[in-house]
Design a protein around this motif. Sequence first.
Motif, PDB file in Angstrom:
ATOM      1  N   TYR A 498       0.829  -1.207   0.000  1.00  0.00           N
ATOM      2  CA  TYR A 498       0.000   0.000   0.000  1.00  0.00           C
ATOM      3  C   TYR A 498       0.862   1.255   0.000  1.00  0.00           C
ATOM      4  CZ  TYR A 498      -4.487  -2.329   0.554  1.00  0.00           C
ATOM      5  OH  TYR A 498      -5.606  -3.074   0.331  1.00  0.00           O
ATOM      6  N   VAL A 499       1.908   1.254   0.823  1.00  0.00           N
ATOM      7  CA  VAL A 499       2.791   2.419   0.860  1.00  0.00           C
ATOM      8  C   VAL A 499       3.497   2.598  -0.474  1.00  0.00           C
ATOM      9  CG1 VAL A 499       4.859   3.391   1.926  1.00  0.00           C
ATOM     10  CG2 VAL A 499       3.104   2.335   3.358  1.00  0.00           C
ATOM     11  N   ASP A 500       4.015   1.515  -1.032  1.00  0.00           N
ATOM     12  CA  ASP A 500       4.719   1.616  -2.309  1.00  0.00           C
ATOM     13  C   ASP A 500       3.798   2.124  -3.414  1.00  0.00           C
ATOM     14  OD1 ASP A 500       6.966   0.707  -1.077  1.00  0.00           O
ATOM     15  OD2 ASP A 500       6.836  -1.352  -1.835  1.00  0.00           O
ATOM     16  N   ALA A 501       2.553   1.630  -3.432  1.00  0.00           N
ATOM     17  CA  ALA A 501       1.615   2.067  -4.468  1.00  0.00           C
ATOM     18  C   ALA A 501       1.264   3.544  -4.308  1.00  0.00           C
ATOM     19  CB  ALA A 501       0.354   1.212  -4.410  1.00  0.00           C
ATOM     20  N   LEU A 502       1.089   3.976  -3.083  1.00  0.00           N
ATOM     21  CA  LEU A 502       0.740   5.374  -2.835  1.00  0.00           C
ATOM     22  C   LEU A 502       1.899   6.293  -3.212  1.00  0.00           C
ATOM     23  CD1 LEU A 502      -1.886   6.619  -1.732  1.00  0.00           C
ATOM     24  CD2 LEU A 502      -0.775   6.823   0.487  1.00  0.00           C
ATOM     25  N   VAL A 503       3.119   5.895  -2.857  1.00  0.00           N
ATOM     26  CA  VAL A 503       4.292   6.697  -3.197  1.00  0.00           C
ATOM     27  C   VAL A 503       4.463   6.775  -4.714  1.00  0.00           C
ATOM     28  CG1 VAL A 503       6.815   6.771  -3.084  1.00  0.00           C
ATOM     29  CG2 VAL A 503       5.489   6.280  -1.015  1.00  0.00           C
ATOM     30  N   ALA A 504       4.213   5.661  -5.394  1.00  0.00           N
ATOM     31  CA  ALA A 504       4.391   5.633  -6.848  1.00  0.00           C
ATOM     32  C   ALA A 504       3.408   6.551  -7.571  1.00  0.00           C
ATOM     33  CB  ALA A 504       4.242   4.200  -7.360  1.00  0.00           C
TER      34      ALA A 504
END
Length: 578
Positions: A498-504
Amino acid sequence: MVLVVDAVQGTFEDLGTPLSDITFVVFDLETTGGSAAEHAVTEIGAVKVRGGEVLGELATLVDPGGPIPPFISVLTGITDAMVVAAPKMESVLPSFLEFIRGATLVAHNSPFDMGFIKAACAAHGYPPPNNPVLDTVDLARRLLTRDETPNCKLATLARLFRSSSEPCHRALADARATVDVLHGLIGRAGSFDVHTLEELHSFVRAPTPEQRRKRHLADLVPHAPGVYVFEDARGEALYIGKSTNLRNRVRSYFTASETRSRIREMIGIAERVRPIVCATPLEAEVRELRLIGASKPRYNRKSRFPEKVVWLKLTDELFPRLSIVREVKDDRATYLGPFGSTRLAEDARAALHEAVPLRQCTERLTARTTRSACVLAGMGRCGAPCEGGETPAVYNAHVEAARAAMTVDAGPVFRAVEARMERLSAERRYEEAAVDRDRLAAYVRTAARMQRLASLTRLPHLVAASPSFNGGWEIHVIRHGRLTAAGVMPKGAHPVPYVDALVATAETVVPGPGPTPAASAEETECVLRWLEAPGVRLVQVDGDWSLPARGAARLKARIDLAYEPRHRPRSREGRPLR
């Protein structure tokens, strides 16, 4: 079987108590601060009136049992020496309670004054007064339009109704002014066929016909966090707000709890409410600010013109000076701000000049400039670099002191202005001391705000999370103080995807110059408030997040104490309205 009902003629008492027969006690308190739990009363003033006639007055100083903060003394003119022989609250309170017996109490921003009276009763073993209470702020909001008065402050209303007493933060004078305001408002209420106390109470709280007629506008608004936009028939935004529950908040605009005159006027024009659902309350708060700044709805008072701020600039030249500018440029100058008005920037500049002998002339000086020095040089307020009194190297010491005062150490300016205030107060030159107080407040508050903002805006990337109400996590990506992405992670889910997707998917930010390089100061403050809330966890941080140890934040509490809201109207949530 025939049921016979005897008709009974109502009495005059059934119709309510005429306002001309009501005994009002209009009262005001002066205190050492704004919290009834932490501060004490220094003065009580009360006026008893009935039918427009003054029946009696009560006025007394009160020993607060401790020192009065210097800033409060400047505001009210009440000093420690004045209250040293005054009676304490336990001696004054019985007389006040006897004076108000059987009367309807009236105060301007009554929750403030009643809070102190109830706290005093609890502290000294008396039951709290059960008198009916009228608030002239509520009455004014219901009876006056925006065309008549820009706000509901006591001084503004006293001028509107041509009060014979000018509010001056002394209890009896303010109570007398409130009497004139009360009589003026009662006169206005008569035009609405309000003639009894009961009708007056009902009138203040009753929804208008337009509010009742337009309740259906809330029917399609969802129960979700987000932003709501009241629009007119042409689709123009009239008012923009935000809430953690859009449906409940919008419905409240059509109930008796909404008493603000300008909002009731807005409801009469509105034809629809457009909801904008957001992932998190923080996203809603930020979207509200951005939409208000872009649309500039005429019924919003705050945040409509974020571009109209000004800055105090320490110029980059041979002999730098303090200049007020509207734009932060990518140069080597030092900036302090943003200020909401030029006057505040001028006040902060005056405070800095009190501590640092920078030149105050506006011409550009070179090493070859030679002219006669101004009067400031003779007063010791400037080293006269214009006539060769200081070399660039010597003058640079003043420049570095000013730069430090603007960015890392507010102490020298605070001490210099405070010493002048104390000297003026000792000479009973309270008005001049109050001017210096305002200058110091403009400087300290803005320096503390800027240092706090800069601590976050210099971080190129930050991810943080807070628990959501359903057991999941609200996650936000912040870059240079700008909210660039928001989302909610379900309960029990693994955080990394979730964090990686949001940052991307987060917005790319190219910072500009100055302390607020990527967002408005208000947006960054929203983000800061969320980051400082209990339960927030930092997930990713690029850079160091810190405040200067000797910065202005450590002095701001002393400034705020001098400006605790006295007669400032409050919102339904109890926050002072600006």
